[in-house]
Design an enzyme around this catalytic site. Structure first.
Site: not given
Length: 283
Positions: A7, A9-11, A32, A61, A139, A153, A157
């Site tokens: 994950g 690529s961002s955030g 992804r 993925d 999480s 979700y 989590k």
């Protein structure tokens, strides 16, 4: 040191990757979308202290165990064995349980839970053989309490807590540090998409706290990894919920139930004149 971030690529994942890259560590970003990965790599490479030669990307993925295994193997061939894994990849699609298509529910479980398991499995054997390594599973604060419109979700989590707790019991004897953190709402591209479709009922619990910046969350996560903390919480309310949930949640959910009934009452259609209004009466 080789740090793998899913994950990335961002955030939150990207913010974490920036911290490690600025330290001069080798960073592998897994996500992804190839276009977003390319943008993230360029962004990291422009930071003081980072070297573009020590940042690589892989489009994958995480829900596919085969893709994950092949990608991480390739990353380790280039940058050496994984010293730190940050399992940050995750998705959220709010919606009430009865209206959510099974494919949407399943995708969240596959990405958030099984995707995390896949990436941990891909690095675990090597860490075990080297008798060292650090794993941080990201999480969510949503793992600590059930939230209206977040059945998939919350399920995915909260399941990570059980996974990490059991894995920590196994991994500790091999010198592997396994941690988990529970971030609050964080200002990320995903959050901005999510908030548009977040149910009004969920806002009762979630909307009263201002979202954190991705950079602040990332700094606390990296600090937790550095210090070997088993768990990392964010803010007073989530920490209290984590440690005193069995005492706090019953009255909190009772209050929440009353609030949601009021919202439901306002959204119900007004009965035709002369009809029995008892069904619509909000008690």
């Amino acid at each position: 040191m080789h740090v793998i971030v899913t994950g990335g690529s961002s955030g939150i994942g990207l913010a974490i990757a920036k911290i490690y890259a600025s330290r001069g560590d080798r960073v592998s970003l897994l996500a992804r979308h190839p276009g977003r990965l390319a943008e993230a790599r360029a962004e990291i490479a422009s930071l003081p202290g980072s070297d573009s030669a020590w940042v690589q990307t892989a489009s994958v993925d995480v829900a596919s165990a085969d893709q994950v295994s092949a990608s991480i193997e390739s990353c380790e061939v280039s940058f050496g064995p994984c010293d730190i894994l940050i399992a940050s990849a995750g998705i959220v699609e709010p919606g009430t349980f009865d209206t959510m298509p099974p494919s949407v529910f399943d995708e969240q479980v596959s990405t958030n839970l099984l995707g995390t398991v896949n990436v941990v499995r891909a690095v675990y054997r090597g860490m075990k053989s080297r008798r060292g390594g650090k794993i941080m599973v990201i999480s969510s604060g949503a793992a600590l309490i059930g939230i209206f419109g977040y059945t998939a979700y919350c399920a995915s989590k909260s399941a990570l807590s059980g996974f990490v707790e059991a894995l920590r019991a196994e991994a500790g004897i091999h010198g592997i540090q396994v941690s988990i953190c529970f971030p609050p709402d964080t200002l990320t591209p995903q959050y901005r998409r999510e908030i548009v479709v977040r149910p009004a009922e969920a806002e009762i619990l979630m909307g009263s706290v201002r979202p954190w910046s991705a950079e602040t969350v990332a700094a606390r996560i990296v600090r937790g990894v550095d210090r070997g903390r088993a768990k990392a919480h964010f803010g007073f309310s989530l920490a209290v919920l984590a440690y005193f949930g069995p005492l706090i949640k019953p009255p909190l959910m009772w209050w929440f139930s009353r609030k949601t009934r009021k919202i439901a009452g306002k959204s119900r259609p007004k009965p035709a004149e002369g009809a029995d209004e008892g069904f619509y009466h909000d008690k």
